[in-house]
Design a protein around this motif. Structure first.
Motif, short mmCIF file in Angstrom:
data_model
loop_
_atom_site.label_atom_id
_atom_site.label_comp_id
_atom_site.label_asym_id
_atom_site.label_seq_id
_atom_site.Cartn_x
_atom_site.Cartn_y
_atom_site.Cartn_z
N LEU A 188 41.41 49.60 36.23
CA LEU A 188 41.72 49.24 34.89
C LEU A 188 42.96 50.50 34.68
N ILE A 189 43.39 49.67 33.62
CA ILE A 189 45.44 50.36 33.49
C ILE A 189 44.98 51.68 32.95
N LYS A 190 43.85 52.08 32.06
CA LYS A 190 43.42 52.86 31.26
C LYS A 190 41.98 53.49 31.55
N ASN A 191 42.05 55.17 31.85
CA ASN A 191 41.19 55.37 32.65
C ASN A 191 41.47 57.08 32.98
N ASN A 192 41.41 57.65 31.96
CA ASN A 192 41.23 58.51 32.07
C ASN A 192 40.34 60.01 32.22
N THR A 193 39.40 59.92 32.75
CA THR A 193 38.73 60.24 33.82
C THR A 193 38.40 61.89 34.33
N LEU B 353 36.21 48.87 30.45
CA LEU B 353 36.52 47.39 31.37
C LEU B 353 37.06 46.52 31.74
N PRO B 354 37.04 45.76 33.18
CA PRO B 354 37.75 45.03 33.73
C PRO B 354 37.95 43.89 32.53
N THR B 355 39.44 43.21 32.43
CA THR B 355 39.23 42.36 30.91
C THR B 355 39.01 41.24 30.81
N ARG B 356 37.81 40.53 32.17
CA ARG B 356 37.14 39.62 32.21
C ARG B 356 35.41 40.03 31.34
N GLN B 357 35.52 41.43 32.07
CA GLN B 357 33.95 41.22 31.42
C GLN B 357 33.43 41.81 30.34
N ALA B 358 34.78 42.17 29.16
CA ALA B 358 34.81 42.34 28.21
C ALA B 358 33.90 42.42 27.68
N ASP B 359 33.44 40.85 27.27
CA ASP B 359 32.81 39.96 26.14
C ASP B 359 31.65 40.32 26.76
N GLU B 360 31.03 40.23 27.85
CA GLU B 360 29.63 39.80 28.78
C GLU B 360 29.43 42.09 28.64
N PHE B 361 30.02 42.54 28.65
CA PHE B 361 29.67 44.34 28.51
C PHE B 361 29.27 44.05 26.96
N ALA B 362 29.70 43.78 26.36
CA ALA B 362 29.51 43.83 24.51
C ALA B 362 27.93 42.93 24.32
N LYS B 363 28.09 41.89 24.73
CA LYS B 363 26.72 41.85 24.92
C LYS B 363 25.70 42.84 25.45
N ALA B 364 25.67 42.97 26.58
CA ALA B 364 24.55 43.74 27.35
C ALA B 364 24.64 45.13 26.34
N CYS B 365 25.98 45.82 26.16
CA CYS B 365 26.08 47.05 25.58
C CYS B 365 24.83 47.16 24.16
N ALA B 366 25.51 45.94 22.98
CA ALA B 366 24.46 45.57 21.74
C ALA B 366 23.01 45.42 21.71
N ALA B 367 22.54 45.13 22.94
CA ALA B 367 21.28 44.69 23.28
C ALA B 367 20.66 46.78 23.69
N ALA B 368 21.43 46.37 24.71
CA ALA B 368 21.73 47.98 24.66
C ALA B 368 20.66 49.22 23.62
N ILE B 369 22.37 49.09 23.21
CA ILE B 369 22.15 49.90 21.60
C ILE B 369 21.04 49.89 20.76
N THR B 370 20.74 48.57 20.78
CA THR B 370 19.11 47.74 19.95
C THR B 370 18.26 48.81 20.90
N GLN B 371 17.84 48.26 22.16
CA GLN B 371 16.74 49.11 22.66
C GLN B 371 16.34 49.66 22.56
N ALA B 372 17.27 50.36 22.26
CA ALA B 372 17.67 52.71 22.18
C ALA B 372 17.35 52.86 21.04
N VAL B 373 18.17 52.13 19.86
CA VAL B 373 17.82 52.37 18.49
C VAL B 373 17.32 51.30 18.00
N PRO B 374 15.92 50.97 17.91
CA PRO B 374 15.51 50.01 17.09
C PRO B 374 16.78 50.46 15.62
N GLY B 375 16.65 49.11 15.18
CA GLY B 375 17.68 48.89 14.02
C GLY B 375 19.95 49.49 13.86
N GLY B 376 19.71 49.75 15.02
CA GLY B 376 20.55 50.56 15.85
C GLY B 376 22.05 49.30 15.50
#
Lengths: 468, 468
Positions: A188-193, B353-376
């Motif tokens: 990561l280029i940006k990683n302020n942790t 996130l590594p650039t290659r995985q940003a969309d994969e992350f977005a999908k997984a994260c959206a699903a995790a959010i809906t699962q954690a908070v129904p209607g989220g």
């Protein structure tokens, strides 16, 4: 040449503490090449040499060394010039030469993950094969290792465009003196942790930990390169050319190498070196730009130089028409590598000065050299845009060069100008006496505090950079 | 609201120990603005507030605070989002707001020397007046201070071209917990003389020292800027566009902002925001290049986009014809600053996130959010070329947003992807519980070791970034 064990009472205990798999990474006898780096110091054999193949092996070695208070000198390609990788007979040498390999290239993140013992040129080639570019480059590319480049924060010719090694490392893995493995191999280029732990290991010459793995940032391969050799009448014109290049070539500007008159003369006397500039000038500058598109960037480069000529900044300039021309231009700049033959014995310095004061410094330093060593000579050249000046000093015909007198003259002048006694070569042992010319007592005390915190028993590359 | 002195037994002794000149820099009562930063934490008044005017005053304050074990929370523009500058009632706040000023601009070295309390915008303007450019930029430019930018290693929109604050600082002065002044105010780009002490203070959020003065690297002012809003059908096309931009725009590429579909919809609903793209797309990318010459770089930019269209990467693209167009394009990207009004209460995240995985992350994260908070709900956008993704999460109509559940869903997914829980905002106190999602136990232990070495009494910004 190898020291006998009984001179280090704990060495046998250390060896006995190692598991067989790690003990078997020892190379005995120690090959002569591991007795020194490229510094002019006397070779010294380490008590033992290990060439481990894994991070885990290095962790085991360091843990045992720390327990038994065995000094450990890390070694890469051994091309350092300041004695940073020179071993000591009272400790072991730990060479990374078997930790070689490209682990991953990630085009989307534009990263390459490599083991620390991988030669720089292998990294460059692997990036090129993937259609990408690793911009760090220096003369020792075939021999130096990427871990050594990281430990010494290597520079080179294209720092104004791409930065130093410190700027090219996104993540790394390193082993601390007690064997703890720090896995900070982020892409990561940006990683302020929290704290940027990378920076502790980059440029600290193996005194705070041993770098074992690196994640490096790659660039797109340049689409085209243009260069020119320019002749100018004074340093004010050099600064105007630099200002113009920054504005008109923008981020394509990739090198700006200034050669003072005496350097030029000696360089052109090297067999095989050809001067493309026919007139006499006071300053010569090699300027280079890396663009993306031949048609577009060639026009920009030519227009820029025409403007500089029309403005009276340039007395003359020769533009590259081919890759062969670019090679010829760099030939004059790189002729210094042949000076050992044409000039005889001399001392080479690598100092940093604010760009504005480089010429003023050169004059003052040349005078100081002549005063300290009657008949002493000097020439100046370097990457002036990033404040890095190289200089050579010698006493013609002398059997022994008065090194101490030259050192004092050069580094005292550096101190007067608020400069750096080492722009890119590092401190190692040879520049250690002059560290306080560039760093305050408070800075050095803080370095010691950090060294003591990370390596309380002082086993890692002892005596290098700072004394405790 | 101010805490009474008797809750901190040593405060009076600390105050008594100060010379009158330093004691007079105290501001009493403490203005409410110094009770918090921009984080959502409850305001808390410090036991006392000091606004010293010189490095020497800060040294005196810290020396006395260290002797009397008084906690010191450094404050800049108070625009941080993670509670890093929020004071504590059991200690003092030390604001740099009176340490303001441009000390020098050196065109040859392309540097500016400034006091740490100077607002970012003042630095930008001073550089511009000298015909140069300080590239760091963020929304809070008028309020945030350059010292705060350094302490938090600020990022922003143009990191792919110019780097983070860490890359823009050549030298600095900082005061340690015991009052020692570290003067490392060098202008040199290449300076390999021992450990790089700058990096200890950059990004460590005031826990290792207080930055008082900075030498910053300047750039030539861009000669022209071009931008385009691009519509694409899938993330693979986004990655192809990025690869093409790196190769064809080379180092002129200055921004690459990706907007996921839900973000786009909500952004275009913000009053005053106008969508220049008329068709429907899955992904929208704002791409920007800063060149040196309008004629040359405009042709390059247009040709690049035409090639991307011909190659089927782009479904559509709108090119800027004016500065006003560029402003309109950025308007969609910056609409998120109005979401508090249009969207209501929500949580904002800044992850890496590594650039290659940003969309994969977005999908997984959206699903995790809906699962954690129904209607989220969630939306995603960000500086994907440097791996920095922003995301918003909210439960529509909820009086209280389930912050803990959202945090857990987001940061657990970040951990799964090997990402960073803070790309550019820092850790402060609000992200401290999640630090171990991005850093190993060994890394955190090493951070603690460094903190303890530099601040053995733990007086500097206690409880921020890491606990001891």
């Amino acid at each position: 040449m190898n020291v006998r064990y009984d001179t280090i009472p704990s060495l046998q205990a250390f060896l006995d503490a190692l598991p067989e798999a790690v003990r078997s990474t020892r190379i005995d006898p120690v090959p002569p090449r591991n007795h020194n780096d490229w510094s002019a110091l006397m070779p010294e054999a380490p008590a033992a040499l290990f060439c481990p193949r894994t991070t885990e092996d290095i962790a085991v070695l360091l843990r045992a060394a720390n327990t038994h208070r065995i000094s450990v000198v890390p070694q890469g390609g051994l091309t350092g010039l300041c004695g940073g990788a020179r071993p000591v007979s009272s400790g072991i040498a730990l060479s990374l030469e078997k930790m070689v390999g490209i682990e991953e290239i990630d085009p989307a993140s534009a990263t390459i993950t490599v083991l620390a013992g991988t030669p720089l040129e292998v990294v460059q080639n692997a990036a090129a094969e993937a259609g990408l570019y690793f911009p760090l480059d220096l003369g020792a590319r075939g021999s130096c290792t990427i871990g050594g480049n990281a430990s010494t924060n290597a520079g080179g010719n294209r720092v104004i465009r791409y930065g130093l090694m410190r700027d090219l490392v996104l993540g790394l893995e390193a082993v601390l003196s007690n064997g703890t493995v720090i896995d900070a191999t982020t892409k990561l280029i940006k990683n302020n942790t929290g704290y940027d732990l990378r920076q502790l290991f980059l440029g600290s010459e193996g005194t705070l930990g041993i770098i074992t793995r690196l994640v490096l940032r790659l660039q797109p391969a340049p689409g085209c390169t243009h260069a020119a050799l320019c002749g100018m009448g004074d340093y004010a014109s050099v600064l105007r050319l630099l200002d113009g290049a920054r504005r008109k070539l923008g981020p394509t500007l990739s090198a700006f190498e200034v050669m003072w008159p005496d350097y030029w003369q000696i360089a052109c006397d090297v067999p095989g070196v050809r001067s493309p500039l026919t007139q006499q000038h006071v300053f010569r500058v090699l300027i280079e730009a890396q663009g993306t598109n031949e048609a577009i960037d060639s026009a920009r480069f030519t227009t820029f130089l025409e403007e500089m000529f029309d403005d009276g900044v340039l007395e003359d300039a020769v533009l590259s028409q081919s890759l062969s021309d670019i090679k010829t231009f760099w030939g004059v700049r790189d002729a210094c590598s042949e000076f050992k033959v044409t000039l005889g014995p001399h001392l080479a310095y690598d100092v940093g000065l604010p760009t504005r004061q480089a010429d003023e410094f050169a004059k003052a330093c040349a005078a100081a050299i002549t005063q300290a060593v009657p008949g002493g000579k000097s020439v100046f050249y370097g990457h002036v845009a990033d404040g890095n000046l190289h200089l050579l000093a010698w006493l013609p015909g002398a059997k022994y060069q008065p090194a101490k007198a030259f050192d004092t003259a050069v580094y005292s002048t550096v101190r007067e100008f608020g400069g750096s006694v080492s722009a890119e070569h590092g401190i190692g042992t040879t520049k250690k006496p002059y560290l306080e010319h560039s760093r305050t007592a408070q800075e050095i005390a803080l370095m010691r505090l950090i060294k003591t915190a990370l390596d309380p028993n002082g086993i890692l590359n002892p005596g290098k950079v700072i004394d405790l």
